[in-house]
Scaffold this motif. Structure first.
Motif, PDB file in Angstrom:
ATOM      1  N   LEU A  92      89.771  -3.403 -59.292  1.00 58.02           N
ATOM      2  CA  LEU A  92      88.648  -2.719 -59.928  1.00 58.02           C
ATOM      3  C   LEU A  92      88.734  -1.211 -59.706  1.00 58.02           C
ATOM      4  O   LEU A  92      89.414  -0.740 -58.768  1.00 58.02           O
ATOM      5  N   ASN A  93      88.041  -0.545 -60.547  1.00 60.31           N
ATOM      6  CA  ASN A  93      87.944   0.898 -60.387  1.00 60.31           C
ATOM      7  C   ASN A  93      87.140   1.232 -59.131  1.00 60.31           C
ATOM      8  O   ASN A  93      86.448   0.401 -58.559  1.00 60.31           O
ATOM      9  N   ASN A  94      87.241   2.458 -58.762  1.00 64.88           N
ATOM     10  CA  ASN A  94      86.629   2.893 -57.502  1.00 64.88           C
ATOM     11  C   ASN A  94      85.111   2.825 -57.516  1.00 64.88           C
ATOM     12  O   ASN A  94      84.482   2.713 -56.466  1.00 64.88           O
ATOM     13  N   ASN A  95      84.528   2.872 -58.666  1.00 68.75           N
ATOM     14  CA  ASN A  95      83.061   2.891 -58.721  1.00 68.75           C
ATOM     15  C   ASN A  95      82.471   1.490 -58.776  1.00 68.75           C
ATOM     16  O   ASN A  95      81.431   1.265 -59.364  1.00 68.75           O
ATOM     17  N   HIS A  96      83.138   0.574 -58.184  1.00 72.07           N
ATOM     18  CA  HIS A  96      82.629  -0.790 -58.221  1.00 72.07           C
ATOM     19  C   HIS A  96      81.607  -0.997 -57.099  1.00 72.07           C
ATOM     20  O   HIS A  96      81.482  -0.192 -56.169  1.00 72.07           O
ATOM     21  N   HIS A  97      80.855  -2.112 -57.211  1.00 67.55           N
ATOM     22  CA  HIS A  97      79.851  -2.468 -56.223  1.00 67.55           C
ATOM     23  C   HIS A  97      80.347  -3.650 -55.404  1.00 67.55           C
ATOM     24  O   HIS A  97      81.038  -4.534 -55.922  1.00 67.55           O
ATOM     25  N   GLU A  98      79.941  -3.656 -54.153  1.00 67.16           N
ATOM     26  CA  GLU A  98      80.372  -4.730 -53.249  1.00 67.16           C
ATOM     27  C   GLU A  98      79.161  -5.159 -52.430  1.00 67.16           C
ATOM     28  O   GLU A  98      78.545  -4.340 -51.731  1.00 67.16           O
ATOM     29  N   VAL A  99      78.818  -6.429 -52.528  1.00 71.95           N
ATOM     30  CA  VAL A  99      77.671  -6.949 -51.785  1.00 71.95           C
ATOM     31  C   VAL A  99      78.065  -8.271 -51.153  1.00 71.95           C
ATOM     32  O   VAL A  99      78.931  -8.999 -51.678  1.00 71.95           O
ATOM     33  N   VAL A 100      77.432  -8.546 -50.015  1.00 69.54           N
ATOM     34  CA  VAL A 100      77.670  -9.829 -49.355  1.00 69.54           C
ATOM     35  C   VAL A 100      76.897 -10.904 -50.114  1.00 69.54           C
ATOM     36  O   VAL A 100      75.801 -10.657 -50.645  1.00 69.54           O
ATOM     37  N   TYR A 101      77.483 -12.086 -50.139  1.00 71.56           N
ATOM     38  CA  TYR A 101      76.820 -13.163 -50.889  1.00 71.56           C
ATOM     39  C   TYR A 101      76.456 -14.333 -49.991  1.00 71.56           C
ATOM     40  O   TYR A 101      75.338 -14.820 -50.027  1.00 71.56           O
ATOM     41  N   SER A 102      77.410 -14.789 -49.183  1.00 70.43           N
ATOM     42  CA  SER A 102      77.100 -15.964 -48.376  1.00 70.43           C
ATOM     43  C   SER A 102      77.793 -15.869 -47.032  1.00 70.43           C
ATOM     44  O   SER A 102      78.760 -15.111 -46.862  1.00 70.43           O
ATOM     45  N   ILE A 103      77.303 -16.677 -46.115  1.00 73.88           N
ATOM     46  CA  ILE A 103      77.872 -16.751 -44.786  1.00 73.88           C
ATOM     47  C   ILE A 103      77.835 -18.205 -44.348  1.00 73.88           C
ATOM     48  O   ILE A 103      76.874 -18.933 -44.631  1.00 73.88           O
ATOM     49  N   GLN A 104      78.905 -18.647 -43.682  1.00 68.27           N
ATOM     50  CA  GLN A 104      78.969 -20.030 -43.235  1.00 68.27           C
ATOM     51  C   GLN A 104      79.869 -20.108 -42.015  1.00 68.27           C
ATOM     52  O   GLN A 104      80.727 -19.243 -41.799  1.00 68.27           O
ATOM     53  N   LYS A 105      79.654 -21.139 -41.274  1.00 73.69           N
ATOM     54  CA  LYS A 105      80.414 -21.308 -40.037  1.00 73.69           C
ATOM     55  C   LYS A 105      81.808 -21.836 -40.341  1.00 73.69           C
ATOM     56  O   LYS A 105      82.796 -21.414 -39.730  1.00 73.69           O
TER      57      LYS A 105
END
Lengths: 445, 436
Positions: A92-105
């Motif tokens: 992706l280009n540099n202006n992309h967004h990054e967010v956490v979605y899930s967490i699991q053991k």
């Protein structure tokens, strides 16, 4: 969000992830904790950061990247594992967004299972969307109006005789469950018929005690009790009076004294076991000549199988004063009921068809020797002033050939009437106005 | 910690459903299909008269087909409906004959052949067409005007042709800000367990929680263009049963249920228009009626959920959008050499008819008085769902009409949705990728 709440939420996340070994996504956590999506995302992000400092690979995290691709400039939303995060970032280009979605053991990440968490979350229907979502103005629930339906009509019991119909109407009037009327309708007519036979079995002397069922049952068209209760109040009183015997004798005398004209007018035989019923029938016969309304209740006479019920006259005890009413089932229709409406006949005849099984067998009386029935067309003026032409059957001295023609014809007519009970009135024979029939007991009023 | 707890308001656009003519028809199937051709010819004749005057003026006389043999024009103009005689066209008689043959016939998906011929028909007469007409680009049911001469023996030599072309178009409304409409088709929920992550990603993206909330908040509407339940028909298993009725499988019922939950997620966020597709639980013939709301008890509670017809015609703030779930485009591709769905869409605009092969090879209702598939006015956007791949093109009509053509790809295969910007009619895809 204050520190205390935050601490509680962290504990909850710890509990879900480490203790319960659940997959925690941003939407599911927002739903569980009752916070907005932004807060939920922040909580998970901060939890991941804090836990990474303490324990590096304690759990697995998935991220969502959104932006435009470097190669074709198209938009893309990518769900990636932590391992592939760097690789996907480079697409992706540099202006992309990054967010956490899930967490699991569990380190084994399956995107479909993660998606199922939110899918199951969707099955818990909420009143509104999760807080913090982008929501349109029109995304509101409809105002549902509940229409009150009218009460359903009482069920009509088809395929039953008028006796059953009498019971069904009483039960339906209470507007209870549909099963109740059926059961009641089944039980009551059976009780009625049982009482009929009970009375016959007991054979009370002189007919002093009238069958109580006749008095207690409501007025129903076509029913045995209805036949009697539909009679005028005078008759009802006469039925219940202690002078029933005397009247019965009078009737018998009157009937016996009458010549063949009465017999000719009689077209139905009701073989009833109880003499009390006979008594009451006799009482009603004469008044019925006068009362037109009573005529209309005897719609079922012609369709009753009189041949099933035939009493041997030799066995009759003269003291019992029984009167036979021969039912004609061939083209010799009952003239008395020729005027009656066909629609009601259709229903009642069909009812009578099924009811023939429990009723006693009425045998057709043997014609006298050297005498045969002959169809005669008679024109007369009825009570309303209309000129009516009806076919009557009279006994005449006839040869054997004629008798053979008449009998098969009668048999054929019987067969025709059985499968086609809905044949119209013209086929009926005029019944003597004062002649009661077995079928008249089962007619609707 | 973020203090935002309130929902973010989404952009709205004034919506009007203009598909009344596709939803209102009486259930009368006693009429013959020839009536729709007569109605089509009658309505198109008036339009073609204008085109004839505009192109050729009064130079050539207009003659009825049944009078061609009587008059001796050097050149004249005839108006009629094209019939394409195709050897490979499916026919019930052939199917019955094939049933008695030992060798099974191959299953074809393309019915063109070198021996295909064109005929022009009107109410009374038919003429075989020769000349400059491109047989490969035309299909049965197209109404046109032809300039040529009678060659005798029922043949007409064509020199030029004219079609009804695009209808007048209202001026495109001006949008101050970006307003997006998202198109998606072929969600194929009967197989959704294979790509449930892509579907949930799409739903989560609509929440605005993936970072581009600014763009997502400008999405005013979502149009699901058919085949939401399944994309293929179930194979008919031959049985000795005398009944031809096929009961719905439990898979389909479960798919409808899952789709209902998915629609609930979408309806909570944005206005959703759900069109029936060829394999959705709706009537098979065109126009397809909206799917019944009783199948979607969870989501139909929301006002934002709209069950719409196929074809579907609506307007957003005055901008007119027209589209189908793809059956007419598929049929044109089957019975002609047109391979690009955008070419098929453009041809439909040129012929001024969105489903010319109906009712010949594409099932449709036996209309009697009016053919509803004739375009009454030119849309600004013309889309077709359930295509193999995404495509878009801007075309210009003969009178300067500008139409955005969109070919919506199947989501179950491509995991792509289409975003249309109403401000500049810019159109592009957005991928929802969960590949490892």
């Amino acid at each position: 969000m204050d520190t205390a709440s935050e601490e509680l939420y962290y504990q909850k996340i710890q509990e879900l992830v480490q203790d319960d070994d659940k997959i925690v996504t941003v939407p599911s956590l927002a739903s569980i904790l009752g916070v907005s999506l932004q807060d939920s995302r922040s909580l998970i992000s901060k939890y991941v950061e804090d836990q990474r400092k303490l324990k590096a690979d304690e759990f697995a995290v998935t991220y969502i990247l959104s932006g435009t691709f470097k190669d074709n400039g198209k938009r893309g939303v990518l769900l990636v594992k932590e391992d592939n995060l760097e690789k996907k970032r480079n697409l992706l280009n540099n202006n992309h967004h990054e967010v956490v979605y899930s967490i699991q053991k569990n380190k084994d990440v399956d995107f479909n299972i993660i998606a199922l968490v939110d899918m199951f979350n969707a099955t818990n229907i909420k009143d509104t969307a999760l807080r913090g979502s982008v929501v349109g103005k029109n995304c509101v629930k409809r105002v549902l109006k509940f229409k009150k339906l009218p009460a359903p009509p009482p069920p009509t019991v088809k395929g039953k005789s008028s006796v059953f119909a009498a019971k069904a109407e009483t039960s339906a009037s209470t507007e209870k469950t549909t099963t109740a009327p059926k059961t009641e309708s089944k039980s009551k007519p059976a009780a009625g018929i049982a009482d009929l036979f009970k009375a016959a079995a007991s054979k009370p002397k002189g007919g002093k005690n009238p069958v109580p069922i006749k008095q207690n049952k409501p007025v129903k068209s076509g029913s045995l009790t209805g036949f009697l209760t539909n009679a005028t109040p005078k008759l009802l009183k006469a039925v219940s009076s202690s002078e029933s015997d005397r009247e019965a004798n009078d009737l018998k005398a009157a009937s016996s004294s009458k010549d063949t004209s009465l017999k000719n007018n009689i077209s139905n035989i009701i073989d009833v076991d109880s003499e009390e019923e006979f008594v009451e029938v006799k009482k009603v016969v004469e008044p019925l000549k006068k009362v037109e309304a009573v005529k209309k209740n005897r719609k079922q006479e012609n369709k009753k199988n009189s041949s099933k019920r035939q009493r041997d006259k030799s066995k009759e005890v003269p003291s019992k004063k029984r009167k036979r009413i021969i039912e004609r089932r061939d083209s010799d229709s009952d003239d008395l009921f020729e005027k009656e409406e066909d629609t009601s006949d259709i229903i009642e005849r069909s009812d009578e068809e099924t009811e023939r099984a429990p009723s006693p067998v009425v045998r057709k009386p043997l014609p006298p020797k050297n005498k045969r029935r002959k169809a005669v067309t008679r024109t007369y003026e009825d009570e309303e002033g209309f000129v009516v032409t009806k076919t009557e059957y009279i006994y005449e001295t006839a040869s054997e050939d004629e008798s053979e023609n008449v009998e098969p014809k009668a048999c054929n007519d019987k067969k025709e009437e059985k499968p086609a009970p809905k044949q119209k009135a013209p086929e009926k024979k005029k019944l003597a106005k004062n002649q009661a029939t077995l079928m008249s007991f089962f007619k609707k009023k | 910690m973020s203090q935002e707890t309130e929902n973010i308001e989404r952009t709205t656009a004034e919506y009007k459903n203009l598909s009344e003519k596709f939803t209102t028809q009486c259930a009368d199937y006693n009429r013959q299909y020839c009536s729709i051709y007569l109605a089509r010819l009658k309505e198109m004749e008036a339009l073609l008269m204008e085109r004839i005057t505009k192109k050729w003026g009064d130079r050539f006389p207009i003659c009825k087909l049944h009078k061609l043999a009587e008059v001796s024009y050097d050149k004249c103009v005839v108006i009629g409906t094209i019939f394409k005689d195709q050897k490979l066209k499916p026919s019930i008689l052939k199917q019955l004959a094939e049933a008695n043959q030992l060798t099974p016939q191959p299953v074809l998906h393309h019915f063109t052949d070198e021996t295909d011929r064109l005929f022009l028909e009107d109410e009374l007469q038919r003429y075989q067409l020769l000349g400059t007409l491109d047989v490969k680009k035309l299909v049965t049911g197209v109404t046109c005007a032809l300039l040529g001469s009678d060659m005798g023996n029922g043949k007409f030599m064509v020199e030029d042709c004219v079609f009804a072309d695009c209808r007048p178009q209202i001026e495109k409304p001006i949008f101050n800000e970006d307003v997006f409409v998202v198109f998606v088709s072929a969600m194929n929920f009967i197989k959704h367990e294979n790509f449930i992550s892509n579907l949930e990603l799409f739903a989560y993206w609509l929440c605005g929680m993936v970072g581009d909330g600014d763009t997502v908040s400008r999405i005013a509407r979502i149009v699901i263009a058919g085949n939401s339940i399944k994309t293929t028909t179930e194979k008919h298993i031959p049985t000795i049963s005398l009944t031809s009725r096929v009961t719905e499988s439990t898979e389909t019922i479960e798919a409808v249920k899952s789709f209902d939950y998915f629609l609930l997620q979408l309806s909570e966020l944005v206005d959703v228009d759900v069109m029936p597709g060829e394999h959705d639980p709706s009537n098979h013939i065109l126009p397809q009626k909206p799917m019944h709301y009783c199948m979607f008890p969870k989501s139909s509670v929301y006002k934002s959920l709209n069950q719409v017809s196929n074809p579907y015609f609506f307007s957003l703030d005055g901008l007119k959008i027209f589209g189908t779930s793809g059956q007419p485009v598929r049929d044109i591709k089957w019975f002609s050499e047109v391979t690009d769905p955008l070419d098929a869409l453009e041809s439909c605009l040129k012929w001024n008819h969105i489903a010319p092969t109906a009712p010949d090879t594409l099932g449709c209702f036996p209309y009697y008085e009016k053919d509803p598939f004739i375009l009454d006015d030119c849309p600004h956007v013309f889309f077709a769902g359930n295509q193999e791949e995404f495509g878009t093109r801007m075309v210009t009509g003969s009178d300067g009409q500008k139409i955005r053509l969109i070919s919506i790809p199947e989501f179950c295969n491509t995991f792509q949705a289409v975003m249309l910007n109403l401000k500049d009619l810019g159109c592009d895809t957005i991928d929802f990728d969960t590949s490892k």
